[in-house]
Design a protein around this motif. Sequence first.
Motif, PDB file in Angstrom:
ATOM      1  N   ILE A   5      -7.022  -1.223   3.262  1.00 31.20           N
ATOM      2  CA  ILE A   5      -7.971   0.370   2.868  1.00 31.20           C
ATOM      3  C   ILE A   5      -8.748   0.033   2.284  1.00 31.20           C
ATOM      4  O   ILE A   5      -8.888  -0.611   1.290  1.00 31.20           O
ATOM      5  CB  ILE A   5      -6.692   0.519   2.138  1.00 31.20           C
ATOM      6  N   LYS A   6      -9.760   0.432   2.472  1.00 33.53           N
ATOM      7  CA  LYS A   6     -10.991   0.926   1.575  1.00 33.53           C
ATOM      8  C   LYS A   6     -11.862   2.520   1.493  1.00 33.53           C
ATOM      9  O   LYS A   6     -12.006   2.678   2.850  1.00 33.53           O
ATOM     10  CB  LYS A   6     -11.109   0.242   2.418  1.00 33.53           C
ATOM     11  N   ILE A  61     -13.359  10.369   7.156  1.00 31.90           N
ATOM     12  CA  ILE A  61     -12.570  10.638   7.031  1.00 31.90           C
ATOM     13  C   ILE A  61     -12.000  12.047   6.642  1.00 31.90           C
ATOM     14  O   ILE A  61     -12.195  12.079   5.171  1.00 31.90           O
ATOM     15  CB  ILE A  61     -10.864   9.816   7.068  1.00 31.90           C
ATOM     16  N   ALA A  78      -9.721   0.454   9.527  1.00 33.00           N
ATOM     17  CA  ALA A  78      -8.759   0.775   8.393  1.00 33.00           C
ATOM     18  C   ALA A  78      -7.189   1.882   9.105  1.00 33.00           C
ATOM     19  O   ALA A  78      -7.944   2.373   9.347  1.00 33.00           O
ATOM     20  CB  ALA A  78      -9.124   1.935   7.040  1.00 33.00           C
ATOM     21  N   SER A  79      -6.412   1.856   7.746  1.00 36.13           N
ATOM     22  CA  SER A  79      -5.230   2.431   8.865  1.00 36.13           C
ATOM     23  C   SER A  79      -5.341   4.052   8.742  1.00 36.13           C
ATOM     24  O   SER A  79      -5.775   4.304   7.631  1.00 36.13           O
ATOM     25  CB  SER A  79      -3.745   2.205   7.970  1.00 36.13           C
ATOM     26  N   PRO A  80      -5.553   4.917   9.815  1.00 36.88           N
ATOM     27  CA  PRO A  80      -5.381   5.825   9.450  1.00 36.88           C
ATOM     28  C   PRO A  80      -5.147   7.024   8.191  1.00 36.88           C
ATOM     29  O   PRO A  80      -4.662   7.446   7.258  1.00 36.88           O
ATOM     30  CB  PRO A  80      -5.511   7.222  10.729  1.00 36.88           C
ATOM     31  N   PHE A  81      -3.402   6.437   8.652  1.00 39.45           N
ATOM     32  CA  PHE A  81      -2.791   6.998   8.157  1.00 39.45           C
ATOM     33  C   PHE A  81      -2.660   6.693   6.625  1.00 39.45           C
ATOM     34  O   PHE A  81      -2.444   7.725   6.015  1.00 39.45           O
ATOM     35  CB  PHE A  81      -0.440   6.440   8.273  1.00 39.45           C
ATOM     36  N   THR A  82      -2.867   5.938   5.992  1.00 40.23           N
ATOM     37  CA  THR A  82      -3.362   5.397   4.874  1.00 40.23           C
ATOM     38  C   THR A  82      -4.175   6.561   4.298  1.00 40.23           C
ATOM     39  O   THR A  82      -4.224   6.927   2.900  1.00 40.23           O
ATOM     40  CB  THR A  82      -3.331   4.166   4.519  1.00 40.23           C
ATOM     41  N   ILE A  83      -5.050   6.220   4.967  1.00 42.01           N
ATOM     42  CA  ILE A  83      -6.207   7.236   4.189  1.00 42.01           C
ATOM     43  C   ILE A  83      -6.236   8.913   4.539  1.00 42.01           C
ATOM     44  O   ILE A  83      -6.592   9.017   2.978  1.00 42.01           O
ATOM     45  CB  ILE A  83      -7.412   6.919   4.583  1.00 42.01           C
ATOM     46  N   ILE A  84      -5.802   9.251   5.497  1.00 41.69           N
ATOM     47  CA  ILE A  84      -4.871  10.511   5.450  1.00 41.69           C
ATOM     48  C   ILE A  84      -4.322  10.954   3.754  1.00 41.69           C
ATOM     49  O   ILE A  84      -4.522  12.257   3.223  1.00 41.69           O
ATOM     50  CB  ILE A  84      -4.822  10.856   6.221  1.00 41.69           C
ATOM     51  N   GLU A  85      -3.482  10.036   4.158  1.00 44.50           N
ATOM     52  CA  GLU A  85      -2.058  10.680   2.994  1.00 44.50           C
ATOM     53  C   GLU A  85      -2.231   9.678   1.374  1.00 44.50           C
ATOM     54  O   GLU A  85      -2.589  10.763   0.931  1.00 44.50           O
ATOM     55  CB  GLU A  85      -0.853   8.990   2.854  1.00 44.50           C
ATOM     56  N   PHE A  86      -3.662   9.257   1.877  1.00 50.42           N
ATOM     57  CA  PHE A  86      -4.408   9.058  -0.369  1.00 50.42           C
ATOM     58  C   PHE A  86      -5.010   9.889  -0.480  1.00 50.42           C
ATOM     59  O   PHE A  86      -5.042  10.813  -1.403  1.00 50.42           O
ATOM     60  CB  PHE A  86      -5.337   8.178   0.387  1.00 50.42           C
ATOM     61  N   ASN A  88      -4.691  13.025   1.097  1.00 50.28           N
ATOM     62  CA  ASN A  88      -3.611  14.107   0.529  1.00 50.28           C
ATOM     63  C   ASN A  88      -2.802  14.077  -0.880  1.00 50.28           C
ATOM     64  O   ASN A  88      -2.925  15.303  -1.695  1.00 50.28           O
ATOM     65  CB  ASN A  88      -2.344  14.054   1.792  1.00 50.28           C
TER      66      ASN A  88
END
Lengths: 447, 744
Positions: A5-6, A61, A78-86, A88
């Motif tokens: 995750i960056k 993103i 990176a993982s899209p879920f991680t960035i979006i969730e972060f 949020n």
Amino acid sequence: MWFQIKIKSSLCPVYPGDHLIYKDYRGEADKDAVSIFYEMVTALSGDQPPVVMSHKDLNFIHVRQGGLYWVASTKTDASPFTIIEFLNRLAALTKDYCGSLCEKSVRMNFALIYELLDEMVDYGYIQTTSTDILKNFIQTEAVTSKPFSLFDLSNVGLFGAETQQSKVAPSAAATRPIMSHRSEQGGKNEIFVDVVERISVVIGSNGVLMKADVEGEIRVKCYLPTCSEMRIGLNEEFSIGKSQLRGYGMAVRVDECSFHQAVKLDEFDTYRILKVCPSQGEQTLMQYQLSDELPCAPPFRLFPTVEKDYGNRLLIFLKLRCDLPPKSTALNVSVTVPVPKSSLSLSQELSSPDQTADLQLKNKAILWSIPRFPGGAQLSALFKVEVPGLSSASLLEVGPVSMSFELPKHTCTGLQIRFLRLSPTHPGLSQRWVRYVTHSDSYTIRI
Amino acid sequence: MPYFGSEETVKDLKRALSNPNVQADRLRYRNYITRVIRSMTQGLDVSSLFMEMVKASATVDIVQKKLVYLYMVTYAGHKPDLALLAINTLRKDCADPNPMVRGLALRNMCNLRMPGITEYIQQPILSGLRDKASYVRRVAVLGCAKMHSLQPNTEIDPSVVNELYALLRDPDPVVMVNCLRALEEILRDEGGVVINKPIAHHLLNRLKDLDSWAQSEVLRLLLRYCPRSDDELFDILSLLDGFLSSAHAPVMAATLRLFLHLAAAHPAVQADALSRARGPLLAVCGSASRELRFAGLSHVQQVLRSQPAQYCSHYKRFFCSYSEPGYIRLRKMEILVELVNDENVVLILEELKSYCTDVSTDLAQAAIAAIGRIGRTYTEKCLDILTGLLALKQEHITSAVVQTFRDLVWFCPQSTGPVCKAVEGCDETPQDDEGKQALLWLLGAHGELISSAPYLLEGFIDGLKVEISSAVKMELLTSTLKLFLSRPAETQDMLGRLLHYCIEDEADMNVRDRAGLYYRLLQSGPDRTRQILLGPNSDPSMTVLTGRPEEPVSVWASSFNTLGSLCGTGAGPENLPAEDSAHQVHAAEEAELGFGPAEQNLNTEPEEPLSDAAAAELDLTAGPPISHEAFERLWLDLQVVHQQVLEVRRPPEPPETLQAAFLLVKIQTLAFSRADAALWKAYVYSRAGGTLLLAELLQGAPEEPESEGMLLVSIKQQPENQSAVRNFISVLKRVLQTLSSNTS
């Protein structure tokens, strides 16, 4: 550069046209990355751009919350879920710390947000997002703007007498910063447990329920400075999945259910008790879904008649019935009826003066709003729409009707909180609030 | 956004910051510093205040310290000489008894991006690695990575790397994950951090202690590890099992990806993991955050490429909500098309129909195209809806419907009749280029069925002078000529006018050339013209099966949970149907005319998996689907290598069942004739050990009367490999026998 995750380079909630916060973690992005993003966002058609955009090797993103764009940029895949969730989570934390989420509160608390960003992410890597850990490091105090509101006055009883209303938490109570050491509200040890459900329903033209989904969650918003174990008891007949049935009466059933990792479930199977040590701020303890089956009738039924009047007039007669129990009330009900593209003007007959209806030329739809709609009541409205060149085919353009509303003190699944205990009993005054609300995610009725 | 009179502001701030009275009052001092930071964020150049800010950093007020550090980090690059002055304060803070101050100072010292800083930060970092506060260790570990990035070309210090590897055993989980991150950056040139068996097992055992961000990151790193044995593999998988149903979307997605990767050799395990992750994935698709919803939908699309059946019963979850933004609704429609089956088709079509009158033109057109895609399988129902939409007489709807009609006619020739009737009944002509081209194509290809075709064309020819698009003009030329071939008497005059105009007055060279070509073609006689111009509008003897074959999981697993899957590049093969068929139509036409390079279609030809040939596996394998043109060309080019009568009759199953059965044994189907055809044919293909096998199944061939209803199979192959042929025949026979015995 491969994974990880960056939230690299820059992390900036920007309001259209102006950036409020900008933090470059890696020194890799140019300062104009923000303007590149802004250009890309504005160049897109429609007001809702896609979530991921890229410019050269930089990926943007973003999420939209509180009217702000929260943007992260990264050079890796990176993982899209991680960035979006972060993002949020960042927005949620900002809300926790600043009280509310809007441009003004972000502007006023930018030093606090910089401090948060500094502790949450280092060199583009997420360090922690837990309020419990962060509160040790955050030193800046939140600045809140408290607009004068009549609602506060309504809480004061006549001649200082205790009224029924003072037992109800004011709606603004849960929108204050979690850490207010010196402000006057600081002394209040409150905890809010909200059961929030979102219902999405499709009703066919013959009145048959075609789709009914409920997504719900139990949210805790905690202002207690120290943590103590909390026990939340749900209905005992609460059951998960199709096969499992508990109790004798109407079962409260959901299809799937997931819990926050901090929730201890050792008493859940037998007694339906959730045990948790809530940390300060807001967190979701439990999420559940129910699809295709509602334990009660859908809250609204519509009986429409669409006719072609002589000349170029379209008559739409709507009878709307609220099937809630008589004690509950639906608030802020709005009904949207699409009308033919060439519609010009509208005249309406509504049953009471507090309702309004108008023709929105941009969306080609009639918007009928009803501020209060008691359960069991029936309202009707007659709309006469002037449509030049009305043909029988134009009737096809009317519908499907969509509704949005809010059902306070009501859950569609029937989930209730039996009790809420803090153990050991918290010293000093601690107030506990349980609130229920059902929102309409999407409520569509075909004509 | 520099302010008006920004210089004044900077001067004011400078004066205030150096005012001893302000410096004495803590709150006022902090207030001014806050104003400096605010101006900085707004884009004002406040670097000239550096000296004053360095002074302000020597304070006990942590909030003020943090603000000053933020300032310094931003401007250190511009004022390296002044920044050196701050180093002393920072180094002093690194030895502060308060761990928070130590960590803060160390972090910001490492963030100063300026030349020569490394010599100052090396010592504090090394002592930070051994600090007793985990907060400082976290900062120090990432400090190593920062230090490395400041001097990228120097040699890696092995002692630092060893220390970081040792710190993987640190009791603090964040320190451990930071070590992984730092090692990954420092050792990037050598392929990143080494995940050997002890490290992998250590990470797996610690996984529960980590927070969800770290979990998903570690799961991602574990992709690099290959378990030695199946036992170890299954141990790992059962350890990870609980994470598959995590409520936290990043963890769930990362776990699923790791499952798919590790279990690459066990398709059953993969399928099981996918079905277990279905619930959480569906929950993400209904999440309150739109962006998360979008990400969920994109990933569902990927899963559907391999397992379309998995989500069929959940189709209602993908109904659009009116409050959703367009990009989510478009994704949902794409998914709905994939989920159609016999049971839900009526409800899905009804839902899609209600989107067709949406306010947004794009959405309405997408909904119509989606109905058209479903129409390839459920033609009648969709034709009714589409014809009904024409009655709305709205330009954008008519245009989209006509385009959909064109594609339908191409893919399902049996729909030609109703489509032509509908086009005839429609008195609104599309106004956009795409719609016009589609209508013209229909008029040219099936003009004999549309009685009003010449009048419609005449309308276009009359409006030629104001037509801008050359593509429309080209299409007009072709369709007028085609119509002339079928209905010469009515069209002759207008064709003459059209050719005259295009050759004499047209400015666009392409159109002129095309007109000239047609003119010369006509000179060679109508028969010759017919022979060259009239290609197949679709093969009328074939029922084309357009159901997309299921792809193996490995095709998309590598892009699962990456940004690529959201950009749409990951979900490659779903190109727009309209473009697809337009391309085919065009290519076919070009090839017929003889001036389109025949190699144009070669890109659709499968790449032979030559590298696999070494394995000499003669098992049949599925590969990318072959287009009809490519198949036809190969069929015509190649010689029959083998022909034999199979001792089985044609199974009476519907083509869908046959296709599914073939697919199970990795035989892909191109086309079948209708079940009631006297001469029944089927074309199938497969790959084995690096060769491509094409086969024709024939029943009731007139030249083989002795076969008595037995199937005759002819095989063509490229390159030749007899053992593969034998294998193929035995598989084929087995399938057909099983099917026949089931029904008899």
